[in-house]
Write a protein that holds these residues in place. Structure first.
Motif, PDB file in Angstrom:
ATOM      1  N   GLY A 119       0.796  -1.227   0.000  1.00  0.00           N
ATOM      2  CA  GLY A 119       0.000   0.000   0.000  1.00  0.00           C
ATOM      3  C   GLY A 119       0.823   1.269   0.000  1.00  0.00           C
ATOM      4  O   GLY A 119       0.604   2.170  -0.804  1.00  0.00           O
ATOM      5  N   VAL A 120       1.780   1.368   0.911  1.00  0.00           N
ATOM      6  CA  VAL A 120       2.584   2.595   1.028  1.00  0.00           C
ATOM      7  C   VAL A 120       3.733   2.577   0.030  1.00  0.00           C
ATOM      8  O   VAL A 120       3.995   3.567  -0.650  1.00  0.00           O
ATOM      9  N   ALA A 121       4.422   1.453  -0.062  1.00  0.00           N
ATOM     10  CA  ALA A 121       5.584   1.376  -0.946  1.00  0.00           C
ATOM     11  C   ALA A 121       5.201   1.065  -2.389  1.00  0.00           C
ATOM     12  O   ALA A 121       6.014   1.243  -3.295  1.00  0.00           O
ATOM     13  N   GLY A 122       3.972   0.575  -2.611  1.00  0.00           N
ATOM     14  CA  GLY A 122       3.529   0.283  -3.966  1.00  0.00           C
ATOM     15  C   GLY A 122       4.197  -0.921  -4.600  1.00  0.00           C
ATOM     16  O   GLY A 122       4.292  -1.016  -5.819  1.00  0.00           O
ATOM     17  N   ARG A 123       4.657  -1.851  -3.780  1.00  0.00           N
ATOM     18  CA  ARG A 123       5.326  -3.041  -4.305  1.00  0.00           C
ATOM     19  C   ARG A 123       4.324  -4.164  -4.514  1.00  0.00           C
ATOM     20  O   ARG A 123       3.264  -4.208  -3.889  1.00  0.00           O
ATOM     21  N   PRO A 124       4.630  -5.127  -5.385  1.00  0.00           N
ATOM     22  CA  PRO A 124       3.718  -6.257  -5.627  1.00  0.00           C
ATOM     23  C   PRO A 124       3.569  -7.142  -4.381  1.00  0.00           C
ATOM     24  O   PRO A 124       4.444  -7.172  -3.515  1.00  0.00           O
ATOM     25  N   GLN A 125       2.475  -7.887  -4.323  1.00  0.00           N
ATOM     26  CA  GLN A 125       2.197  -8.755  -3.180  1.00  0.00           C
ATOM     27  C   GLN A 125       3.293  -9.793  -2.984  1.00  0.00           C
ATOM     28  O   GLN A 125       3.678 -10.087  -1.856  1.00  0.00           O
ATOM     29  N   ALA A 126       3.821 -10.364  -4.059  1.00  0.00           N
ATOM     30  CA  ALA A 126       4.884 -11.370  -3.931  1.00  0.00           C
ATOM     31  C   ALA A 126       6.110 -10.767  -3.243  1.00  0.00           C
ATOM     32  O   ALA A 126       6.752 -11.411  -2.407  1.00  0.00           O
ATOM     33  N   TYR A 127       6.441  -9.524  -3.576  1.00  0.00           N
ATOM     34  CA  TYR A 127       7.569  -8.847  -2.947  1.00  0.00           C
ATOM     35  C   TYR A 127       7.268  -8.588  -1.472  1.00  0.00           C
ATOM     36  O   TYR A 127       8.118  -8.794  -0.605  1.00  0.00           O
ATOM     37  N   ALA A 128       6.052  -8.164  -1.173  1.00  0.00           N
ATOM     38  CA  ALA A 128       5.636  -7.935   0.213  1.00  0.00           C
ATOM     39  C   ALA A 128       5.738  -9.220   1.018  1.00  0.00           C
ATOM     40  O   ALA A 128       6.185  -9.207   2.176  1.00  0.00           O
ATOM     41  N   ASN A 129       5.354 -10.331   0.421  1.00  0.00           N
ATOM     42  CA  ASN A 129       5.454 -11.623   1.107  1.00  0.00           C
ATOM     43  C   ASN A 129       6.911 -11.972   1.401  1.00  0.00           C
ATOM     44  O   ASN A 129       7.224 -12.511   2.468  1.00  0.00           O
ATOM     45  N   THR A 130       7.804 -11.677   0.468  1.00  0.00           N
ATOM     46  CA  THR A 130       9.229 -11.944   0.674  1.00  0.00           C
ATOM     47  C   THR A 130       9.767 -11.101   1.822  1.00  0.00           C
ATOM     48  O   THR A 130      10.457 -11.624   2.712  1.00  0.00           O
ATOM     49  N   ILE A 131       9.452  -9.816   1.824  1.00  0.00           N
ATOM     50  CA  ILE A 131       9.922  -8.931   2.900  1.00  0.00           C
ATOM     51  C   ILE A 131       9.373  -9.415   4.244  1.00  0.00           C
ATOM     52  O   ILE A 131      10.107  -9.512   5.232  1.00  0.00           O
ATOM     53  N   ALA A 132       8.087  -9.742   4.291  1.00  0.00           N
ATOM     54  CA  ALA A 132       7.484 -10.217   5.550  1.00  0.00           C
ATOM     55  C   ALA A 132       8.139 -11.519   5.996  1.00  0.00           C
ATOM     56  O   ALA A 132       8.355 -11.722   7.197  1.00  0.00           O
ATOM     57  N   SER A 133       8.480 -12.391   5.068  1.00  0.00           N
ATOM     58  CA  SER A 133       9.101 -13.667   5.459  1.00  0.00           C
ATOM     59  C   SER A 133      10.491 -13.462   6.040  1.00  0.00           C
ATOM     60  O   SER A 133      10.967 -14.282   6.821  1.00  0.00           O
ATOM     61  N   VAL A 134      11.152 -12.363   5.671  1.00  0.00           N
ATOM     62  CA  VAL A 134      12.465 -12.049   6.235  1.00  0.00           C
ATOM     63  C   VAL A 134      12.322 -11.392   7.613  1.00  0.00           C
ATOM     64  O   VAL A 134      13.119 -11.630   8.512  1.00  0.00           O
TER      65      VAL A 134
END
Length: 191
Positions: free
Chosen positions: A88-103
């Protein structure tokens, strides 16, 4: 009159401490233990900071109290909020958000002692096959901004290159004071 001063000071201190007790707390998260000692004293966890900026930036403000009293493994409740920030804020795709959250979850500093200490650094365990942990010199704000907004890990939806304004640096190069060579190693505070 002088004999009453110490008693009055003690009574005021006790009253002030009692007034500071937060009795209107939201309930603990499911399966969250309460911490007790052998003396039966119960302590409230009032702050939880594992990875820098996770709670301060990616968790909705309304949930900060609950987050601060949770455990690092409460991923199901909070990782989606971090993902929502990244999309939402960074405008990144969901797959990228999932990667960041997994880290970032579970929200704790990970240290892999089988790796050389020279590879220590915040998120190095996940991003560079390193030791992990966090050095005092790690610029965790820039690292977090680079991970979320830059094209370092993926160009899709990136806002900037690592270390570049407006979103991939806080533009603070280093501490304004040197770290101490002795424990606790922190720089002397500004006065």
């Amino acid at each position: 009159m002088r004999n009453l001063r110490p008693w009055a000071a003690a009574a005021l201190a006790a009253l002030a401490l009692a007034a500071c007790r937060d009795t209107d707390r939201s309930p603990l998260a499911p399966n969250e233990p309460s911490f007790a000692t052998s003396s039966s004293a119960i302590y409230d966890q009032v702050e939880f900071l594992g990875n820098p900026l996770v709670s301060e930036v990616t968790i909705q403000k309304a949930n900060h109290d609950l987050y601060n009293r949770t455990q690092p493994y409460n991923t199901a409740t909070f990782a989606p909020q971090t993902g929502a920030f990244v999309t939402g804020v960074a405008g990144r795709p969901q797959a990228y958000a999932n990667t960041i959250a997994s880290v970032l979850y579970p929200d704790m500093l990970v240290v892999d002692t089988s790796k050389p200490g020279s590879t220590a650094g915040w998120l190095s365990w996940a991003l560079a096959n390193g030791y992990g942990g966090r050095k005092l010199t790690d610029d965790v704000v820039d690292i977090a901004l680079i991970a979320v907004f830059s094209d370092l890990l993926s160009p899709v939806g990136a806002s900037c290159s690592p270390g570049q304004l407006p979103l991939c640096t806080d533009n603070v190069g280093a501490n304004d004071r040197a770290f101490s060579p002795t424990f606790p190693y922190l720089a002397t505070p500004n006065s």
